[in-house]
Design a protein around this motif. Structure first.
Motif, short mmCIF file in Angstrom:
data_model
loop_
_atom_site.label_atom_id
_atom_site.label_comp_id
_atom_site.label_asym_id
_atom_site.label_seq_id
_atom_site.Cartn_x
_atom_site.Cartn_y
_atom_site.Cartn_z
N ASP A 5 37.72 45.90 53.23
CA ASP A 5 36.56 46.75 52.31
C ASP A 5 36.59 45.75 51.26
OD1 ASP A 5 35.76 48.99 53.78
OD2 ASP A 5 37.76 50.21 53.26
N ASP A 6 35.36 45.77 50.33
CA ASP A 6 35.00 45.03 49.30
C ASP A 6 36.07 45.39 48.18
OD1 ASP A 6 33.14 44.55 50.44
OD2 ASP A 6 31.24 45.57 49.66
N TRP A 7 36.25 45.08 47.34
CA TRP A 7 37.09 45.12 46.79
C TRP A 7 36.93 44.69 45.18
CZ3 TRP A 7 39.94 41.72 44.43
CH2 TRP A 7 40.04 40.30 44.88
N VAL A 8 37.18 45.56 43.65
CA VAL A 8 37.20 44.48 42.67
C VAL A 8 38.29 45.25 42.13
CG1 VAL A 8 36.03 45.47 40.60
CG2 VAL A 8 34.59 45.66 42.50
N GLU A 9 38.80 44.37 41.20
CA GLU A 9 40.51 43.69 40.67
C GLU A 9 39.99 44.72 38.88
OE1 GLU A 9 43.69 41.58 40.65
OE2 GLU A 9 41.85 40.92 39.12
N ILE A 10 40.88 45.25 38.11
CA ILE A 10 40.19 45.82 36.45
C ILE A 10 41.71 45.11 36.14
CG2 ILE A 10 40.01 47.26 35.21
CD1 ILE A 10 37.50 46.50 36.83
N TYR A 11 41.56 43.88 35.06
CA TYR A 11 42.99 44.31 34.02
C TYR A 11 42.87 44.69 32.73
CZ TYR A 11 46.18 41.01 31.62
OH TYR A 11 46.31 40.32 30.85
N ASN A 12 44.10 45.08 32.32
CA ASN A 12 43.88 46.15 31.41
C ASN A 12 44.56 44.51 29.62
OD1 ASN A 12 45.06 47.33 28.56
ND2 ASN A 12 46.31 48.80 30.31
N VAL A 65 38.85 44.99 31.08
CA VAL A 65 37.94 44.13 32.10
C VAL A 65 37.71 44.40 33.50
CG1 VAL A 65 37.85 42.75 29.92
CG2 VAL A 65 38.98 42.03 31.67
N ILE A 66 36.83 43.31 33.73
CA ILE A 66 36.91 43.24 35.60
C ILE A 66 37.20 41.58 35.68
CG2 ILE A 66 34.71 42.58 37.36
CD1 ILE A 66 32.92 44.93 35.91
N ASN A 67 38.37 42.03 36.44
CA ASN A 67 38.59 40.63 36.69
C ASN A 67 38.28 39.70 37.63
OD1 ASN A 67 41.04 38.67 35.17
ND2 ASN A 67 41.85 39.05 37.03
N GLU A 68 37.93 40.60 39.28
CA GLU A 68 38.31 39.00 40.30
C GLU A 68 37.57 40.76 41.28
OE1 GLU A 68 40.39 36.66 43.30
OE2 GLU A 68 41.71 38.52 41.81
N PHE A 69 36.42 39.81 42.53
CA PHE A 69 36.07 40.93 43.35
C PHE A 69 36.25 40.00 44.86
CE2 PHE A 69 32.37 39.46 41.07
CZ PHE A 69 31.27 39.00 42.83
N ILE A 103 35.95 34.71 50.39
CA ILE A 103 36.58 33.82 48.83
C ILE A 103 36.23 35.05 47.86
CG2 ILE A 103 35.70 32.16 47.79
CD1 ILE A 103 34.49 30.75 50.32
N SER A 104 36.94 35.27 47.28
CA SER A 104 36.89 36.19 45.90
C SER A 104 36.47 35.51 44.85
CB SER A 104 38.31 36.83 45.29
OG SER A 104 39.14 35.77 44.87
N TYR A 105 35.21 36.30 43.82
CA TYR A 105 34.85 35.49 42.28
C TYR A 105 35.17 36.43 40.99
CZ TYR A 105 30.46 34.04 39.64
OH TYR A 105 29.88 33.20 39.31
N GLY A 106 36.41 35.56 40.50
CA GLY A 106 36.93 35.76 39.17
C GLY A 106 36.83 35.02 37.96
N ARG A 107 37.43 35.59 37.04
CA ARG A 107 37.48 35.10 35.96
C ARG A 107 38.59 33.51 35.97
NH1 ARG A 107 35.52 37.80 31.04
NH2 ARG A 107 34.88 40.33 32.50
#
Length: 186
Positions: free
Chosen positions: A21-28, A1-5, A118-122
């Protein structure tokens, strides 16, 4: 899932080239390793271009069970398999993760305007409660202080900040409901 970015990274979390740079974190969330090679990202789910994650570096694109992987949305794919040919808009847009068939959505998010660093995440990995993190947690559980929103109109103070020799009265005008916290010790 997309968890934080983070869609507006400035001197925050840096990639392997020292770029913010912009980043997107994926969680397994699964109990098995998942190779993301061959899957797709987009920043426009309905009619955007799909970017295929290279599938020739499984040692870089595989996420262990309960693990995290950060992708850089920098439009600089020459920097490696974790660099995506998309950029995120801090004005708000979408992030989509698709299966290797390019049509089945694994996870997606339409996000509002973002603030720098400031990140945005679950709030919790297993739910869809998205919050803001002033202390981002890329490659880790989102367990830092978080906020449900960011006010658009800053409070208006009747006096400027500073030190005063005598007692003063101050009022704060705030156009939103909630609590204002303050200090009186500088």
């Amino acid at each position: 899932v997309i968890n934080e970015f983070m869609a507006s990274n400035s001197n925050g979390y840096l990639d392997e080239f020292g770029e913010d740079d912009d980043w997107v974190e994926i969680y397994n969330m699964s109990d098995t390793s998942i190779n993301m090679g061959g899957m797709y990202f987009t920043d426009n789910i309905t009619d955007g271009n799909l970017y295929k994650i290279p599938n020739n570096q499984t040692d870089i694109t595989t996420i262990d069970p309960g693990g995290f992987l950060v992708f850089w949305f920098d439009k600089d794919i020459a920097q490696g398999s974790l660099h995506v040919d998309c950029k995120l808009s801090s004005n708000g847009e979408q992030i989509g993760l698709f299966e290797s068939n390019g049509t089945t959505i694994i996870d997606s998010l339409t996000f509002p305007e973002q603030e720098t660093n400031i990140s945005y995440g679950r709030a919790n990995i297993d739910n869809n409660n998205w919050v803001y993190f002033p202390s981002p947690t890329p490659k880790a559980i989102n367990n830092t202080v978080n906020y449900s929103g960011i006010i658009e109109d800053r409070p208006i103070f009747s006096l400027s900040g500073g030190f005063y020799n005598n007692s003063v009265q101050i009022w704060i005008d705030n156009n939103i409901e909630g609590t204002i916290h303050y200090t009186i010790d500088g």
